[in-house]
Design a protein around this motif. Structure first.
Motif, PDB file in Angstrom:
ATOM      1  N   SER A   1       0.842  -1.206   0.000  1.00 38.88           N
ATOM      2  CA  SER A   1       0.000   0.000   0.000  1.00 38.88           C
ATOM      3  C   SER A   1       0.875   1.253   0.000  1.00 38.88           C
ATOM      4  CB  SER A   1      -0.912   0.020   1.220  1.00 38.88           C
ATOM      5  OG  SER A   1      -1.810  -1.045   1.155  1.00 38.88           O
TER       6      SER A   1
ATOM      7  N   ASP B   1      -6.091  -1.059  -4.660  1.00 45.35           N
ATOM      8  CA  ASP B   1      -5.449  -1.625  -3.471  1.00 45.35           C
ATOM      9  C   ASP B   1      -6.361  -2.680  -2.854  1.00 45.35           C
ATOM     10  OD1 ASP B   1      -3.894  -2.216  -1.339  1.00 45.35           O
ATOM     11  OD2 ASP B   1      -3.725  -0.172  -0.559  1.00 45.35           O
ATOM     12  N   GLU B   2      -6.044  -3.946  -3.125  1.00 43.81           N
ATOM     13  CA  GLU B   2      -6.809  -5.080  -2.586  1.00 43.81           C
ATOM     14  C   GLU B   2      -8.315  -4.871  -2.744  1.00 43.81           C
ATOM     15  OE1 GLU B   2      -5.189  -7.524  -0.179  1.00 43.81           O
ATOM     16  OE2 GLU B   2      -3.419  -6.430   0.464  1.00 43.81           O
TER      17      GLU B   2
HETATM   18 MG   LIG Z   1      -2.002  -2.721   2.272  1.00 42.24          MG
END
Ligand SMILES: [Mg+2]
Ligand SMILES: Nc1ncnc2c1ncn2[C@@H]1O[C@H](COP(=O)(O)OP(=O)(O)OP(=O)(O)O)[C@@H](O)[C@H]1O
Length: 239
Positions: free
Chosen positions: A41, A157-158
């Motif tokens: 991240s 992000d995910e």
């Molecule tokens: Mg992360």
């Protein structure tokens, strides 16, 4: 499209990212994978101009990016976070907001928002309040909100990590189809190698803030890799 040279990021005397080189060509989807706390991240935030690196350089479309990133450059990118960040208003307005800020006409906004709600299968939710959506629906709306901007680079992000297995698989498949149709240049963070295998053409493995391996997903799995990378990959049933 985007290049990073020798990026390092130190915060509170802690080195979070170390000497990272990264490049992203137009039309490709590149994955960032690694265990919790490996810096995925953090790297995504630096590549999307949300954080400033301690050292290193960024280039966007061949031009060096100044530390104070100009608005016209920021407006060329879109980001989707793990937890959908929706405003407490109707779905349509949530997806339309970025286009309103950019000053598009009402007619164009309606056309584009309707198109992207349709692409992600959530047209029927257009008039529903965002806070009443299920996790899967909210993530679809977040993706529509990013795609509607037609960004030069999309950062994810995910995007599926909060979803149950069938919902995740369905959304992964739909996103794959959108990628195929649009060739959107994307950086995808995930700790699930299935996302990387299905959606990316190249991936970087991060361990302790460093890039330990890079290649096509199948090359990465085939190895051989350094011991700590092998150890990370062994957590996947693919190995
Ligand atoms: Mg992360
Ligand atoms: N703003 C910050 N200030 C201080 N430390 C930070 C900051 N952002 C991240 N870190 C630290 O940097 C390390 C990497 O965090 P990061 O969120 O990038 O990991 P990640 O790979 O995305 O992990 P996860 O899979 O859990 O999301 C962690 O130890 C985290 O505590």
């Amino acid at each position: 499209m985007l290049k990073a040279r020798e990026i390092s990021w130190t915060k509170d005397h802690k080195t979070i990212l170390r000497n990272i080189d990264f490049h992203l060509f137009s039309g490709e989807c590149v994955g960032l994978i690694g265990p919790n706390g490996s810096g995925k991240s953090s790297l995504l935030k630096i590549l999307s101009f949300l954080e400033t690196p301690t050292s290193g350089l960024l280039y966007f479309q061949g031009q060096s990016v100044p530390r104070n990133v100009p608005l016209p450059i920021r407006r060329r990118i879109a980001i989707v976070f793990q937890e959908p960040l929706l405003l407490n208003t109707h779905v349509f307005d949530n997806v339309a907001i970025g286009l309103k800020i950019r000053g598009l006409s009402k007619r164009l906004i309606r056309e584009r928002v309707d198109y992207w709600l349709e692409q992600f299968g959530v047209s029927h939710l257009s008039k529903q309040l965002a806070r009443s959506l299920s996790g899967g629906e909210a993530q679809r709306v977040s993706l529509a909100r990013a795609f509607v901007l037609e960004p030069d680079i999309l950062f994810l992000d995910e995007p599926f990590s909060a979803l149950d297995a069938p919902t995740k698989e369905e959304l992964r498949r739909d996103l794959g189809q959108v990628f195929k149709a649009t060739q959107t240049t994307t950086v995808l963070v995930s700790h699930d190698f299935r996302d990387i295998l299905h959606l990316t053409n190249r991936a970087l493995i991060l361990l302790n803030g460093q890039v330990m391996a890079e290649g096509s997903p199948s090359e990465l799995l085939k190895g051989p890799q350094q011991e700590d990378v092998e150890h990370f990959l062994q957590h996947y049933s693919y190995k």
